[in-house]
Design a protein around this motif. Structure first.
Motif, mmCIF file in Angstrom:
data_model
loop_
_atom_site.group_PDB
_atom_site.id
_atom_site.type_symbol
_atom_site.label_atom_id
_atom_site.label_comp_id
_atom_site.label_asym_id
_atom_site.label_seq_id
_atom_site.Cartn_x
_atom_site.Cartn_y
_atom_site.Cartn_z
ATOM 1 N N PHE A 46 40.228 20.837 30.076
ATOM 2 C CA PHE A 46 40.381 21.168 31.491
ATOM 3 C C PHE A 46 40.174 22.676 31.683
ATOM 4 O O PHE A 46 40.918 23.490 31.139
ATOM 5 N N LYS A 47 39.142 23.003 32.423
ATOM 6 C CA LYS A 47 38.865 24.398 32.751
ATOM 7 C C LYS A 47 39.217 24.649 34.209
ATOM 8 O O LYS A 47 39.032 23.780 35.068
ATOM 9 N N ASN A 48 39.715 25.841 34.475
ATOM 10 C CA ASN A 48 39.979 26.197 35.857
ATOM 11 C C ASN A 48 38.683 26.207 36.655
ATOM 12 O O ASN A 48 37.659 26.710 36.172
ATOM 13 N N SER A 49 38.725 25.675 37.846
ATOM 14 C CA SER A 49 37.551 25.694 38.712
ATOM 15 C C SER A 49 37.683 26.879 39.662
ATOM 16 O O SER A 49 38.634 26.950 40.454
ATOM 17 N N TYR A 50 36.761 27.823 39.557
ATOM 18 C CA TYR A 50 36.840 29.033 40.377
ATOM 19 C C TYR A 50 36.296 28.765 41.777
ATOM 20 O O TYR A 50 35.409 27.933 41.967
ATOM 21 N N ARG A 51 36.864 29.462 42.721
ATOM 22 C CA ARG A 51 36.452 29.286 44.111
ATOM 23 C C ARG A 51 34.992 29.694 44.285
ATOM 24 O O ARG A 51 34.492 30.576 43.585
ATOM 25 N N GLU A 52 34.356 29.050 45.255
ATOM 26 C CA GLU A 52 32.965 29.366 45.536
ATOM 27 C C GLU A 52 32.831 30.818 46.010
ATOM 28 O O GLU A 52 33.638 31.289 46.800
ATOM 29 N N GLY A 53 31.835 31.487 45.495
ATOM 30 C CA GLY A 53 31.566 32.851 45.941
ATOM 31 C C GLY A 53 32.380 33.924 45.265
ATOM 32 O O GLY A 53 32.315 35.096 45.671
ATOM 33 N N VAL A 54 33.161 33.572 44.213
ATOM 34 C CA VAL A 54 33.990 34.575 43.532
ATOM 35 C C VAL A 54 33.130 35.707 42.976
ATOM 36 O O VAL A 54 33.464 36.889 43.111
ATOM 37 N N SER A 55 32.023 35.360 42.359
ATOM 38 C CA SER A 55 31.144 36.387 41.786
ATOM 39 C C SER A 55 30.610 37.325 42.873
ATOM 40 O O SER A 55 30.558 38.552 42.679
ATOM 41 N N ASN A 56 30.246 36.765 44.020
ATOM 42 C CA ASN A 56 29.734 37.588 45.131
ATOM 43 C C ASN A 56 30.819 38.500 45.695
ATOM 44 O O ASN A 56 30.545 39.636 46.107
ATOM 45 N N ILE A 57 32.053 37.995 45.732
ATOM 46 C CA ILE A 57 33.175 38.804 46.225
ATOM 47 C C ILE A 57 33.337 40.048 45.361
ATOM 48 O O ILE A 57 33.442 41.173 45.860
ATOM 49 N N PHE A 58 33.376 39.846 44.043
ATOM 50 C CA PHE A 58 33.557 40.976 43.133
ATOM 51 C C PHE A 58 32.381 41.937 43.191
ATOM 52 O O PHE A 58 32.544 43.155 43.083
ATOM 53 N N LYS A 59 31.197 41.381 43.370
ATOM 54 C CA LYS A 59 30.005 42.232 43.451
ATOM 55 C C LYS A 59 30.063 43.111 44.693
ATOM 56 O O LYS A 59 29.754 44.313 44.645
ATOM 57 N N ALA A 60 30.501 42.526 45.831
ATOM 58 C CA ALA A 60 30.584 43.283 47.080
ATOM 59 C C ALA A 60 31.703 44.312 47.036
ATOM 60 O O ALA A 60 31.515 45.472 47.427
ATOM 61 N N LEU A 61 32.875 43.917 46.537
ATOM 62 C CA LEU A 61 34.007 44.840 46.480
ATOM 63 C C LEU A 61 33.794 45.930 45.445
ATOM 64 O O LEU A 61 34.240 47.073 45.622
ATOM 65 N N GLY A 62 33.106 45.576 44.349
ATOM 66 C CA GLY A 62 32.893 46.536 43.269
ATOM 67 C C GLY A 62 32.055 47.733 43.661
ATOM 68 O O GLY A 62 32.075 48.765 42.979
ATOM 69 N N LYS A 63 31.323 47.633 44.766
ATOM 70 C CA LYS A 63 30.494 48.752 45.218
ATOM 71 C C LYS A 63 31.332 49.902 45.769
ATOM 72 O O LYS A 63 30.905 51.057 45.743
ATOM 73 N N SER A 64 32.516 49.583 46.304
ATOM 74 C CA SER A 64 33.306 50.619 46.972
ATOM 75 C C SER A 64 34.709 50.800 46.406
ATOM 76 O O SER A 64 35.446 51.667 46.860
ATOM 77 N N MET A 65 35.088 49.984 45.437
ATOM 78 C CA MET A 65 36.452 50.108 44.909
ATOM 79 C C MET A 65 36.554 49.564 43.495
ATOM 80 O O MET A 65 35.649 48.895 42.995
ATOM 81 N N GLN A 66 37.690 49.851 42.868
ATOM 82 C CA GLN A 66 37.974 49.334 41.538
ATOM 83 C C GLN A 66 38.538 47.923 41.650
ATOM 84 O O GLN A 66 39.233 47.598 42.600
ATOM 85 N N ILE A 67 38.254 47.094 40.629
ATOM 86 C CA ILE A 67 38.710 45.711 40.602
ATOM 87 C C ILE A 67 39.564 45.491 39.360
ATOM 88 O O ILE A 67 39.282 46.056 38.294
ATOM 89 N N GLY A 68 40.597 44.655 39.478
ATOM 90 C CA GLY A 68 41.437 44.335 38.324
ATOM 91 C C GLY A 68 41.998 42.929 38.434
ATOM 92 O O GLY A 68 42.059 42.352 39.517
ATOM 93 N N ILE A 69 42.400 42.360 37.275
ATOM 94 C CA ILE A 69 42.980 41.021 37.215
ATOM 95 C C ILE A 69 44.364 41.107 36.585
ATOM 96 O O ILE A 69 44.538 41.713 35.527
ATOM 97 N N LEU A 70 45.359 40.506 37.238
ATOM 98 C CA LEU A 70 46.709 40.372 36.680
ATOM 99 C C LEU A 70 47.061 38.892 36.702
ATOM 100 O O LEU A 70 47.181 38.300 37.776
ATOM 101 N N SER A 71 47.225 38.283 35.540
ATOM 102 C CA SER A 71 47.463 36.846 35.482
ATOM 103 C C SER A 71 48.667 36.506 34.626
ATOM 104 O O SER A 71 48.887 37.115 33.577
ATOM 105 N N GLY A 72 49.432 35.526 35.060
ATOM 106 C CA GLY A 72 50.544 35.022 34.260
ATOM 107 C C GLY A 72 50.078 34.044 33.204
ATOM 108 O O GLY A 72 50.833 33.676 32.313
#
Length: 803
Positions: free
Chosen positions: A610-636
């Motif tokens: 069982f793999k987590n199914s990522y929301r549609e457009g996640v890659s595009n979101i990070f690509k758009a946000l990454g142009k103007s800000m830093q991105i990070g992941i915090l997961s439990g």
């Protein structure tokens, strides 16, 4: 199996397909609701809007606490002489059909005399006879037709809180006075010299004075209080020049009519206060029905079942639970306190507390923490700590939850207000000094005239109307922000931190990959039939993806909680579960993966990963946000999907796994030393980080159910629009700045008349309302133009220029 939709709710009919009255239903619950409606004359429900029903959930003994009269008394608004009135939150209200059904409850039970829906707030107010009907009966009836009420500990506590309607009253007073003063001012505007004006002029003027009294001393009192607090704190906020302008307008106008010097500026005074309050009201009303202050009380039950020494069961308020009490925890119930497991097999979902999506299995004698949900089976637990001392409550005791972000953030209006106030006072002082030497008799008039005409009403209106309209536009596109202050903070964000489970991934579906020897058609049929009898989440997910044209009748079925299931048909046996259970041992099992292992006749066949199914457009979101800000992941969660995330995220994105709630909070604090941080999460485990961050956004599959304390709630279906929302926030600030420039133009013109001693009441009466109205129109048009960009979707926002 052929896919078909339920006649009642429109959901896909799966394995529990029911055929009745030549119609298809997804479950017996929907069929029962259909029978209730048709037998009680409510079949019109399906004519208003097809497939608009809600699939009912199994409630059973969930609401036994409503047998406790003390709790009922606390929940009901009126309880006297056999009549009770209750206001219930119904999150599943979604269309005109829902309203029609809920306002015709009297057809379902004769004891109900009246029911009324408040659609924006999704609440139902019911009046019923308590002699032969009860609150519990009402709740169970609503649940049986698919409209289960939301009754939480938080709602229980709020029953004693009064609704503040003071702003509505003040707006009404100001509007009434403004209309009448404008009417009484018309003869003065047109300089009518007939007998009736000269004879009744004093009466008209003193009537205007009378109408202004409640406006100054009641409707505008908040501005005086805010100005006083600002001066006391040695801050020149925007309320200082507003309060100064109101006071000057009133005193100057009173002196004018008292000494027969003119009609004063009562029209400008009442109009100013009215428009200011209108902006505040518009801002306050925008999506006020959403709750952004939710904590563990919104998640916990009101009451629990206590087991007494004589083995009897008793429903008690959760606050009355004491150390040493034994509680009964049913399937899908929340564990309300830290406790030790006495009896039963615990399968606990801690995802709301830790973020870890995989269930935890506990044996007798092991400790359970508050906030977990028992997924299956009955538990008996012994209380180790009271509610107020439990782990989850202590998490909410962190000081970060008591801080007010809005009070520590300096808005654009306040920043400009400080300079504006200093500028106005400087101009007024210099002008007065000039006239003292040139024409002393004009000095006082010039001083008051500058303060009157330079009152920053347009500046004060620009932000509320711009940001208030953006709140409405965002809400229409399913981003619900707490207040206008959040938009200003959102525009300054330079770092975005995301939770993984439930935020980047969706709970609606899993990606399941099979690894091993291909199953034969007979094995597939037997496996699907075996899984059909299991209620485990992984079993149900796997059942839904398996293809089989028929379902067999098993000779034998067993389910071993926490291990797996086994099914037998003729001489063929199939097992599904953990690697140890099917005989594969621990060598092939990876703790970083969630998998169901399969064996056929005790021979290992393979596993479903069982793999987590990522929301549609996640890659595009990070690509758009990454142009103007830093991105990070915090997961439990564990780091089992680090590689998959690396493919989606920009290079050098920091990822932290196995993060506890306090770890997330501390990480955000460290980032805030140098950055403005936005946290995007979904569960209780993210609550501390959401509260600590400069802007906390909770992603929710259903905005009406539980979400942690936050600054905004984003519907999961609009998750890919997050970069666009942030860009529109920055554009909104540009609109406000443009409004300030426009307002400054009005002030320059007005101050010219004031400084030269030419300010007449008619000039003030024209300039002040004109500036306010034009600012409102300008901001509305500009924000609506921005709002249209959401519909045009990504990539088009850059084509709009506010310059």
């Amino acid at each position: 199996m052929t896919n078909m939709t339920c006649y009642h709710c429109g959901d896909d009919c799966g394995r529990d397909h029911v055929h009745f009255d030549d119609k298809d239903f997804c479950c017996h619950g929907c069929k029962t609701v259909y029978e209730i409606f048709t037998s009680n004359g409510l079949s019109n429900f399906y004519e208003i809007e097809t497939k608009a029903g809600i699939s009912p959930k199994e409630v059973r003994s969930k609401y036994d606490f409503l047998d406790n009269q003390e709790i009922v008394d606390k929940l009901t608004e009126f309880n006297e002489e056999g009549v009770q009135v209750i206001n219930l939150s119904i999150p599943s209200i979604h269309c005109s059909s829902c309203i029609w059904v809920l306002e015709n409850l009297n057809k379902l039970h004769p004891s109900i005399s009246n029911s009324q829906v408040d659609f924006p707030k999704k609440t139902l107010r019911v009046t019923y006879s308590s002699t032969d009907f009860s609150l519990k009966g009402l709740v169970l009836m609503l649940s049986s037709i698919g409209y289960e009420p939301y009754i939480s500990l938080d709602e229980y506590d709020k029953k004693d809180k009064k609704i503040d309607r003071s702003l509505i009253y003040k707006l009404g007073v100001a509007g009434f006075a403004f209309g009448n003063v404008m009417l009484l001012s018309f003869p003065e505007y047109f300089e009518v010299e007939e007998f009736w004006l000269e004879q009744y002029k004093p009466v008209f003027r003193w009537l205007m004075f009378a109408f202004s009294l409640p406006v100054v001393f009641y409707a505008s009192q908040d501005y005086f209080k805010a100005a006083f607090k600002g001066l006391k704190s040695k801050l020149l906020n925007i309320d200082v020049p507003i309060a100064l302008g109101i006071l000057t307008l009133f005193l100057r106008s009173t002196a004018d009519i008292a000494f027969d010097l003119g009609s004063g500026f009562f029209d400008s005074l009442t109009g100013l206060v009215f428009f200011l309050l209108l902006g505040k009201f518009f801002q306050q009303r925008t999506y006020a029905f959403l709750s952004f202050e939710r904590d563990y009380k919104s998640y916990f039950p009101i009451a629990v079942t206590r087991l007494n020494p004589d083995k009897s069961e008793e429903n008690i308020q959760i606050y009355k639970v004491k150390v040493g009490d034994r509680l009964l925890i049913r399937s899908n119930e929340i564990i309300p306190v830290d406790c030790v497991l006495i009896k039963g097999s615990a399968e606990i979902d801690y995802s709301f507390v830790t973020g870890e999506s995989q269930a935890v299995f506990k044996e007798n004698g092991e400790k359970l923490y508050a906030g977990g949900k028992q997924l299956s089976g009955l538990l008996v637990v012994e209380v180790l700590k009271s509610v107020s001392q439990s782990y989850l409550t202590q998490l909410w005791g962190n000081l970060v939850f008591s801080k007010d972000k809005a009070s520590t953030f300096r808005t654009l209006t306040d920043s400009i207000g400080k300079r504006f106030t200093a500028g106005v006072l400087t101009i007024a002082t210099i002008s007065t000094l000039f006239w003292l030497f040139y024409e002393p008799s004009m000095a006082l008039n010039v001083f008051t005239a500058v303060l009157i005409i330079a009152c920053p009403c347009a500046i004060a209106l620009a932000a509320p109307f711009t940001l208030g309209n953006m709140l409405r536009i965002f809400g229409r596109h399913k981003l619900y922000l707490k207040n206008t202050n959040v938009i200003e903070r959102l525009a300054k964000i330079d770092t975005a931190i995301f939770d993984k489970t439930g935020t980047l991934t969706t709970t609606k579906k899993d990606t399941i990959i099979y690894e091993g020897v291909e199953l034969t058609p007979e094995e597939t049929i037997l496996l699907k039939t075996t899984l059909r009898a299991s209620n485990h989440p992984l079993s149900r997910s796997l059942y839904d993806i398996l293809k089989a044209n028929e379902i067999a009748t098993l000779d034998e079925f067993e389910e071993h909680t926490g291990k797996g299931v086994v099914g037998k048909l003729d001489s063929h046996t199939i097992k599904a579960g953990s690697s140890v259970y099917v005989g594969e041992g621990v060598s092939g099992d990876s703790i970083a993966e969630t998998a169901v292992y399969i064996s056929s006749n005790d021979a290992f066949k393979g596993r479903f990963v069982f793999k987590n199914s990522y929301r549609e457009g996640v890659s595009n979101i990070f690509k758009a946000l990454g142009k103007s800000m830093q991105i990070g992941i915090l997961s439990g969660d564990n780091d089992g999907e680090r590689k998959q995330l690396q493919e989606l995220l920009p290079v050098r994105t920091q990822m932290h796994f196995n993060q506890k709630p306090e770890d997330k909070l501390n990480h955000i604090q460290r980032l805030q030393r140098e950055h403005k941080v936005m946290m995007v999460g979904d569960g209780l485990n993210d609550a501390g980080a959401l509260a600590q961050s400069d802007v906390g956004i909770a992603v929710s599959e259903d905005i009406n159910v539980f979400s942690p304390a936050c600054d905004g709630i984003l519907d999961a279906s609009q998750f890919d629009d997050l970069p666009l929302f942030m860009e529109l926030s920055r554009k909104s600030i540009q609109v406000i700045k443009m409004s300030f420039v426009l307002s400054l133009c009005y002030n320059v013109v007005g101050i010219y008349f004031a400084v030269t001693g030419q300010l007449q009441p008619v000039i003030a009466a024209i300039l002040m309302p004109l500036s306010s109205i034009s600012i409102v129109l300008f901001t509305t048009l500009m924000t609506n133009a921005l709002g249209r960009k959401i519909s045009m979707k990504k990539g088009t926002i850059d084509s709009f220029s506010t310059s």
